[in-house]
Enzyme design. Sequence first.
Site, short mmCIF file in Angstrom:
data_model
loop_
_atom_site.label_atom_id
_atom_site.label_comp_id
_atom_site.label_asym_id
_atom_site.label_seq_id
_atom_site.Cartn_x
_atom_site.Cartn_y
_atom_site.Cartn_z
N CYS A 1 46.31 38.30 29.46
CA CYS A 1 47.17 39.42 29.82
C CYS A 1 48.62 38.94 30.01
O CYS A 1 48.89 37.73 30.07
CB CYS A 1 46.67 40.09 31.10
SG CYS A 1 47.10 39.22 32.61
N CYS B 1 49.28 36.59 33.02
CA CYS B 1 48.83 35.22 32.79
C CYS B 1 49.76 34.49 31.82
O CYS B 1 50.02 33.30 31.98
CB CYS B 1 47.40 35.21 32.27
SG CYS B 1 46.19 35.68 33.53
N ASN C 1 37.11 35.18 36.06
CA ASN C 1 37.76 36.29 36.75
C ASN C 1 37.02 36.64 38.03
O ASN C 1 35.79 36.51 38.11
CB ASN C 1 37.94 37.52 35.83
CG ASN C 1 36.68 37.99 35.16
OD1 ASN C 1 35.79 37.22 34.84
ND2 ASN C 1 36.60 39.30 34.92
N GLU D 1 36.95 39.75 40.81
CA GLU D 1 37.40 41.13 41.05
C GLU D 1 37.27 41.52 42.52
O GLU D 1 36.71 40.78 43.34
CB GLU D 1 36.62 42.08 40.14
CG GLU D 1 36.86 41.78 38.68
CD GLU D 1 36.28 42.80 37.73
OE1 GLU D 1 35.43 43.62 38.14
OE2 GLU D 1 36.69 42.78 36.55
N GLU E 1 42.20 32.93 33.67
CA GLU E 1 43.25 31.98 33.31
C GLU E 1 44.04 31.55 34.53
O GLU E 1 44.35 30.36 34.73
CB GLU E 1 44.21 32.61 32.29
CG GLU E 1 43.57 32.96 30.96
CD GLU E 1 43.00 34.38 30.91
OE1 GLU E 1 42.50 34.87 31.95
OE2 GLU E 1 43.06 34.99 29.84
N CYS F 1 42.64 37.05 37.10
CA CYS F 1 42.08 36.69 35.80
C CYS F 1 41.59 35.24 35.79
O CYS F 1 42.08 34.39 36.56
CB CYS F 1 43.14 36.82 34.71
SG CYS F 1 43.69 38.50 34.40
N1 THU Z 1 40.63 39.45 32.52
C1 THU Z 1 40.72 38.08 32.53
O1 THU Z 1 40.14 37.41 33.39
N2 THU Z 1 41.47 37.49 31.57
C2 THU Z 1 42.04 38.14 30.53
O2 THU Z 1 42.63 37.50 29.67
C3 THU Z 1 41.99 39.60 30.46
C4 THU Z 1 41.33 40.29 31.57
C5 THU Z 1 39.76 40.10 33.51
C6 THU Z 1 40.44 40.90 34.58
C7 THU Z 1 39.35 41.87 34.97
O3 THU Z 1 38.51 41.25 35.93
C8 THU Z 1 38.56 42.08 33.69
O4 THU Z 1 38.91 40.99 32.84
C9 THU Z 1 38.84 43.39 32.97
O5 THU Z 1 40.20 43.58 32.80
#
Ligand code: THU
Length: 132
Positions: A91, A94, A42, A44, A55, A53
Site C-alpha cells: 500500500c 508502506c 498483517n 488487524e 510490510e 500491514c
Molecule cells: N495488507 C497488508 O498487510 N499489506 C499490503 O500490501 C496490503 C494490505 C493488509 C492490511 C489489511 O489487514 C488487509 O491486508 C486488507 O487490506
Amino acid sequence: MEKNTLLTMAKEARSKAYAPYSGFAVGAALLCENGRIYCGCNVESASYSPTVCAERVAFFRAIAEGERRFVAIAIAGAKIGEQPIKPCPPCGVCRQVMREFCDGDFAVLLCNGENGYEEHTLDSLLPLGFSL
Ligand code: THU
C-alpha cells in the site's frame, strides 16, 4: 540470499496473519544488507484503523533491532484459505515507510504463484517519493 528463500519466508509469515475482519492474509520477509531477515504479517483491529500491514511489521521489527540498511522485501498476500497466486503490491503508506529507509533500487518481490514472483524497484513503485 536466494530470492526464492525470501519468498518462502514471506509465505510462511503469512500463515501467522491476524486478519479476522478483512479475511485477507499477508506475509512479508525483509532482507537486510547484513543478511539477516525479519518477517511480518498483517495485524488487524476491531476498530480497523490500528491495523498494520505485514510490510510495516517486518520493517519495524528490523528497525527496533537496530537494522538500517535493507536490500529487498518479499510479499505474499491472498484471501485466507487461498494461495497467493496474484501479486499483492504494498500500500502507499508502506511504500512511504520503505522510502524512509531504502534507496530507489530497493527490490520488492511480489509472489505470484508457487515458485513465481515479479520484481520491482522502490523507485518504480513510488516515483517522486517525498523525503527530507
Ligand atoms: N495488507 C497488508 O498487510 N499489506 C499490503 O500490501 C496490503 C494490505 C493488509 C492490511 C489489511 O489487514 C488487509 O491486508 C486488507 O487490506
